[in-house]
Design a protein around this motif. Structure first.
Motif, mmCIF file in Angstrom:
data_model
loop_
_atom_site.group_PDB
_atom_site.id
_atom_site.type_symbol
_atom_site.label_atom_id
_atom_site.label_comp_id
_atom_site.label_asym_id
_atom_site.label_seq_id
_atom_site.Cartn_x
_atom_site.Cartn_y
_atom_site.Cartn_z
ATOM 1 N N ALA A 223 -36.767 -12.440 9.005
ATOM 2 C CA ALA A 223 -35.368 -12.248 8.873
ATOM 3 C C ALA A 223 -34.803 -13.136 7.669
ATOM 4 C CB ALA A 223 -34.427 -12.486 10.099
ATOM 5 N N GLU A 224 -35.649 -14.403 7.582
ATOM 6 C CA GLU A 224 -35.251 -15.489 6.869
ATOM 7 C C GLU A 224 -36.303 -16.396 6.590
ATOM 8 O OE1 GLU A 224 -31.334 -18.374 7.083
ATOM 9 O OE2 GLU A 224 -31.667 -17.060 8.870
ATOM 10 N N ILE A 225 -36.636 -16.970 5.562
ATOM 11 C CA ILE A 225 -37.741 -17.558 5.127
ATOM 12 C C ILE A 225 -37.294 -19.016 4.423
ATOM 13 C CG2 ILE A 225 -38.514 -16.526 3.551
ATOM 14 C CD1 ILE A 225 -41.586 -17.188 4.667
ATOM 15 N N ALA A 226 -37.792 -20.215 4.526
ATOM 16 C CA ALA A 226 -37.218 -21.313 3.809
ATOM 17 C C ALA A 226 -37.692 -21.019 2.228
ATOM 18 C CB ALA A 226 -38.074 -22.236 4.249
ATOM 19 N N ALA A 227 -36.936 -21.913 1.262
ATOM 20 C CA ALA A 227 -37.188 -21.526 0.131
ATOM 21 C C ALA A 227 -38.043 -22.496 -0.410
ATOM 22 C CB ALA A 227 -35.717 -22.034 -0.875
ATOM 23 N N GLU A 228 -38.963 -22.245 -1.693
ATOM 24 C CA GLU A 228 -39.940 -23.071 -2.140
ATOM 25 C C GLU A 228 -39.320 -24.397 -2.822
ATOM 26 O OE1 GLU A 228 -43.162 -20.361 -3.539
ATOM 27 O OE2 GLU A 228 -42.985 -21.592 -5.152
ATOM 28 N N GLY A 229 -39.799 -25.391 -2.429
ATOM 29 C CA GLY A 229 -39.254 -26.676 -2.939
ATOM 30 C C GLY A 229 -38.275 -27.386 -2.121
ATOM 31 N N ALA A 230 -38.022 -26.684 -0.853
ATOM 32 C CA ALA A 230 -37.069 -27.304 0.025
ATOM 33 C C ALA A 230 -37.692 -28.252 0.697
ATOM 34 C CB ALA A 230 -36.546 -26.089 0.907
ATOM 35 N N GLN A 231 -36.949 -29.462 0.859
ATOM 36 C CA GLN A 231 -37.059 -30.505 1.547
ATOM 37 C C GLN A 231 -36.733 -30.400 2.746
ATOM 38 O OE1 GLN A 231 -38.661 -33.145 -0.591
ATOM 39 N NE2 GLN A 231 -39.763 -33.936 1.381
ATOM 40 N N VAL A 232 -37.721 -30.354 4.110
ATOM 41 C CA VAL A 232 -37.298 -29.996 5.437
ATOM 42 C C VAL A 232 -37.442 -31.171 6.298
ATOM 43 C CG1 VAL A 232 -37.537 -27.651 5.192
ATOM 44 C CG2 VAL A 232 -39.152 -29.016 5.852
ATOM 45 N N SER A 233 -36.826 -31.308 6.875
ATOM 46 C CA SER A 233 -37.018 -32.362 8.423
ATOM 47 C C SER A 233 -37.392 -31.814 9.451
ATOM 48 C CB SER A 233 -35.510 -33.083 8.791
ATOM 49 O OG SER A 233 -34.830 -32.190 9.146
ATOM 50 N N ASP A 234 -37.956 -32.798 10.291
ATOM 51 C CA ASP A 234 -38.703 -32.422 11.491
ATOM 52 C C ASP A 234 -37.783 -31.387 12.458
ATOM 53 O OD1 ASP A 234 -40.282 -32.474 13.766
ATOM 54 O OD2 ASP A 234 -40.120 -34.646 14.097
ATOM 55 N N GLY A 235 -38.152 -30.044 12.771
ATOM 56 C CA GLY A 235 -37.495 -29.239 13.571
ATOM 57 C C GLY A 235 -36.653 -28.169 12.843
ATOM 58 N N THR A 236 -36.699 -28.312 11.353
ATOM 59 C CA THR A 236 -35.767 -27.361 10.412
ATOM 60 C C THR A 236 -36.535 -26.003 10.709
ATOM 61 O OG1 THR A 236 -35.163 -29.095 9.080
ATOM 62 C CG2 THR A 236 -35.197 -26.899 8.090
ATOM 63 N N VAL A 237 -35.465 -25.001 11.075
ATOM 64 C CA VAL A 237 -36.426 -23.733 10.990
ATOM 65 C C VAL A 237 -36.833 -23.515 9.476
ATOM 66 C CG1 VAL A 237 -35.846 -21.239 11.405
ATOM 67 C CG2 VAL A 237 -34.626 -23.094 12.797
ATOM 68 N N LEU A 238 -38.039 -22.883 9.449
ATOM 69 C CA LEU A 238 -38.689 -22.535 8.494
ATOM 70 C C LEU A 238 -38.655 -21.185 8.233
ATOM 71 C CD1 LEU A 238 -41.930 -24.646 8.338
ATOM 72 C CD2 LEU A 238 -39.829 -25.213 6.894
ATOM 73 N N VAL A 239 -39.125 -20.240 9.244
ATOM 74 C CA VAL A 239 -39.080 -18.745 9.337
ATOM 75 C C VAL A 239 -38.393 -18.278 10.703
ATOM 76 C CG1 VAL A 239 -40.452 -16.964 9.441
ATOM 77 C CG2 VAL A 239 -41.582 -19.061 8.189
ATOM 78 N N ARG A 240 -37.409 -17.403 10.386
ATOM 79 C CA ARG A 240 -36.867 -16.655 11.479
ATOM 80 C C ARG A 240 -37.263 -15.404 11.454
ATOM 81 N NH1 ARG A 240 -32.283 -14.453 12.872
ATOM 82 N NH2 ARG A 240 -31.445 -14.578 10.684
ATOM 83 N N PHE A 241 -37.539 -14.770 12.715
ATOM 84 C CA PHE A 241 -38.035 -13.318 12.628
ATOM 85 C C PHE A 241 -36.874 -12.502 13.231
ATOM 86 C CE2 PHE A 241 -41.869 -15.713 13.131
ATOM 87 C CZ PHE A 241 -42.756 -15.162 12.271
ATOM 88 N N GLU A 242 -37.029 -11.146 12.627
ATOM 89 C CA GLU A 242 -35.674 -10.255 13.312
ATOM 90 C C GLU A 242 -36.229 -10.072 14.761
ATOM 91 O OE1 GLU A 242 -35.785 -6.643 10.737
ATOM 92 O OE2 GLU A 242 -34.810 -8.109 9.162
ATOM 93 N N ASP A 243 -34.975 -10.135 15.568
ATOM 94 C CA ASP A 243 -35.110 -10.012 16.903
ATOM 95 C C ASP A 243 -35.684 -8.598 17.404
ATOM 96 O OD1 ASP A 243 -34.940 -10.195 19.609
ATOM 97 O OD2 ASP A 243 -32.851 -10.599 19.603
ATOM 98 N N ALA A 244 -37.181 -8.548 17.862
ATOM 99 C CA ALA A 244 -37.711 -7.271 18.177
ATOM 100 C C ALA A 244 -36.878 -6.445 19.484
ATOM 101 C CB ALA A 244 -39.077 -7.701 18.389
ATOM 102 N N ARG A 245 -36.249 -7.547 19.983
ATOM 103 C CA ARG A 245 -35.629 -6.874 21.222
ATOM 104 C C ARG A 245 -34.368 -6.208 20.844
ATOM 105 N NH1 ARG A 245 -36.463 -12.679 23.442
ATOM 106 N NH2 ARG A 245 -36.272 -12.885 21.123
ATOM 107 N N GLY A 246 -33.634 -6.595 19.984
ATOM 108 C CA GLY A 246 -32.237 -6.205 19.760
ATOM 109 C C GLY A 246 -32.159 -5.528 18.138
#
Ligand code: ADP
Ligand code: ADP
Ligand code: MG
Length: 653
Positions: free
Chosen positions: A630-653
């Motif tokens: 559903a969503e994926i982090a951008a190249e070059g992004a500086q992320v901190s501990d726990g930041t969502v890198l990839v979100r999947f589409e909800d298979a249930r919904g």
């Protein structure tokens, strides 16, 4: 001898140097960053100077500030430890220009060995066998690929400025060459600011055997035998030992002679290590070893050499830098017994050895050496200290020495089983599994051993019911008493058959555990676990596994394995909501280096989605299951501990 020295480092090696300086009556000055204001090395030193913010570029790599600190405190010499500025010849020049002494080799020696390609050319001239390969200046992809084909696959691409196993890629097939080259270059650029590479023949069943050398300023050079560092993962050393198992007199003679030749070729002074790669496909042979590189500094694993030779290498460093001659001649240096060093790291072996961070709420090493062995714990942290993302996540080095390899290995296993760390994920169980591996125990080692046995080595057994019961008990103890207090003393007053019971909820990974803990009048207690666990009978408190309570968690120790349970706060629902959402989070702070999938893509389990660069290494983040992004982090992004890198589409919904 010097009156006062400054140690331009942190952690265990700074503490190690301070210990020997104190033994010699030399006063010490520590330097520290913001994050290290209360660090152990600062506490141990006679004086300490703040040199800047936490990132290494603003503190431990600031040669100018370190030199200013030495001048301001009246230190006469600077010990660089390992890493940081230890192999930086410009720093050595600046130290010398300031009228100070660098405790280490000359800038010229470091320059000669600093780049692997130039060092190999130099060694070739000196008559030292070098790994066959291309170590020229030209770097065009087509040329490198042609050289690789000439050398013959498998080949190893190496950053010429490399160190710590970074910027290195093994390539088995020409089709993979260009991608591997890009990866090695990216990693090399990020870690060393230099993306030039060399290409080498990948030696069959490689063993890493290195020779400790030592020179003084009067032209004397000796060796202190070899260390075997073949137990590696991702080209980083895990357990080191001395001497090398299976070493023959002929190979030892050839290797130590080559090492002395290498050191003499650059008029080496101080502690240094000549690393060789050895063909271990059959029994060790005197003509099957090649020079890889020289480390012009004290090595992380130097204690195993100290254990088998009885020499204090840091003492020798100080004496030689102060202008003394080498304390011993070659014929006065002898090998005795066998030593191992295990590097205890904050890292998650089961998750591809991702470096971990956290506060070491509980840190306990064995109080006494295992039977028939000597033991050294080299550490720079104590209970309550943090493993921050700024520095190498090494917690300690556990070093044992005994009369022979089997006894020493047994001692290592015992010492690991008595080591307790809670608050951060650590590799003690992995180290213990390696120390118990049948091939490792037989001395049948090569650098591929860990990779081949990886699944078994990183497998974490499920906690036993006793461990779960101990966790429930410790969780019940919760905020009421310290670890020394026995909560059951106060409950023992309930001298009824039906005793007081407390319900405790725990979580282990994905599993929810419900336990009923009850105290009995005889001082014992009973823990009943809900299915699928069996109801347990009364357990004697004294026979229960060891445990440590820390904020929100309980860790139970069984052997070298620490099982960490979450003790959910009934008021906090947020973490459960987070766990339920289908996303991949950054396991540690880092930089999104490369993104290989896009929103809307259907991906399969195990497919690499992005590369996260953290702690100067690249980590591939793969899909945990099939799904649609559903969503994926951008190249070059500086992320901190726990930041969502990839979100999947909800298979249930
Ligand atoms: P040694 O060659 O002394 O045994 P390594 O090969 O493990 O040590 O590491 C080489 C150098 O890289 C050392 O000076 C060490 O400080 C540094 N190093 C090792 N691991 C890391 C890391 N994760 N991050 C930064 N530096 C590291
Ligand atoms: P670093 O500076 O990162 O320590 P090295 O050149 O010492 O780089 O190599 C690190 C590790 O990579 C070695 O210990 C060894 O396991 C492996 N290695 C290096 N060169 C070769 C080779 N030619 N064949 C097989 N393995 C190699
Ligand atoms: Mg090396």
């Amino acid at each position: 001898m010097f009156g006062k020295i400054l140690i331009a480092n942190r952690g265990e090696i700074a503490c190690r140097v301070i210990r020997t300086a104190r033994k010699l009556g030399v006063r010490t000055v520590a330097v520290y960053s913001d994050a290290d204001a209360r660090a152990l090395h600062v506490e141990m030193a006679d004086e300490a100077v703040h040199i800047g913010p936490s990132p290494v570029g603003d503190s431990y790599l600031r040669g100018d500030r370190i030199i200013a600190a030495a001048l301001a405190t009246g230190a006469e010499a600077i010990h660089p430890g390992y890493g940081f500025l230890s192999e930086n010849p410009d720093f050595v020049d600046q130290v010398t220009a300031a009228g100070l002494i660098f405790i280490g080799p000359s800038a010229a020696s470091i320059r000669a060995m600093g780049l692997k390609d130039a060092a190999k050319r130099l060694m070739e001239k000196a008559g030292v066998p070098v790994v066959p390969g291309y170590h020229g200046e030209a770097q065009e992809i087509v040329l490198l690929a042609t050289k690789a084909r000439e050398i013959g696959y498998p080949v190893l691409i190496k950053a010429r400025a490399g160190g710590g196993g970074k910027g290195m890629r093994r390539v088995d097939h020409p089709d993979d060459f260009s991608e591997a080259l890009s990866g090695a270059r990216r990693e090399a650029k990020a870690a060393f600011g230099d993306d030039r590479v060399l290409v080498e023949k990948y030696v069959d069943k490689p063993r890493h055997i290195e020779v400790q050398v030592f020179g003084d300023n009067f032209g004397n050079v000796v060796h202190l035998f070899e260390r075997d560092c073949s137990a590696q993962r991702r080209h980083q050393k895990v357990i080191e030992e001395a001497p090398a198992p299976g070493m023959t007199p002929a190979l030892r003679k050839a290797m130590t002679e080559a090492a002395l030749k290498a050191a003499k070729a650059i008029s080496y002074s101080g502690a240094g290590t000549i690393e060789f790669i050895v063909d271990g496909s059959e029994a060790l042979k005197a003509d099957r070893f090649w020079f890889m590189e020289m480390n012009t500094r004290l090595q992380v694993e130097h204690p195993v050499t100290e254990m088998v030779t009885g020499v204090d290498l840091v003492e020798w460093q100080l004496r030689v830098a102060a202008g003394e001659k080498l304390p011993k001649a070659q014929n006065e240096i002898a090998l005795a017994g066998h030593a191992f060093e295990a590097r205890i790291y904050a890292e998650d072996a089961a998750k591809g050895f991702l470096p971990a961070t956290g506060t070491l709420y509980h840190l306990k090493f064995p109080d006494t050496p295992p039977e028939d062995a000597a033991m050294r714990i080299e550490t720079g942290v104590r209970s309550g200290d943090a493993i921050s993302p700024f520095y190498d996540p090494m917690i300690a080095k556990l070093v044992v020495h005994a009369r022979d390899r089997t006894t020493a290995l047994g001692a290592l296993r015992k010492a690991l089983a008595r080591t307790e760390v809670a608050g951060s994920t650590v590799n003690t169980a992995f180290l213990a599994a390696l120390a118990a591996d049948a091939d490792f125990a037989a001395g049948d080692i090569d650098t591929g051993l860990i990779g081949r046995h990886q699944d078994a080595l990183v497998a974490v057994p499920a906690p036993s019911d006793e461990a779960i019961a101990a966790a429930a008990l410790a969780a019940t103890d919760a905020s009421t008493a310290g670890p020394a207090a026995d909560p059951w003393c106060s409950l023992a007053g309930y001298a009824h058959f039906h005793t007081l019971a407390r319900r405790t909820r725990l979580r282990y990974g994905e599993e929810n555990i419900l336990a009923r803990v009850s105290a009995r009048p005889d001082g014992r207690f009973q823990v009943a676990l809900e299915a699928p666990h069996d109801a347990l009978n009364a357990h004697d408190l004294r026979s229960m596994p060891r445990s440590a309570r820390w904020p929100g968690h309980v860790t139970v120790f069984e052997g070298a394995v620490g099982y960490t349970f979450t003790v959910p706060d009934p008021l906090a629902k947020a973490d459960e909501a987070a766990a339920a959402s289908d996303s991949l989070r950054a396991p540690m702070p880092g930089l999104v280096k490369l993104v290989r999938a896009a929103a809307g893509d259907a991906v399969i389990k195990g497919q690499p989605l992005l590369i996260l660069e953290a702690m100067k290494m690249e980590h591939t983040i793969a899909a945990p299951h099939d799904g649609v992004i559903a969503e994926i982090a951008a190249e070059g992004a500086q992320v901190s501990d726990g930041t969502v890198l990839v979100r999947f589409e909800d298979a249930r919904g």
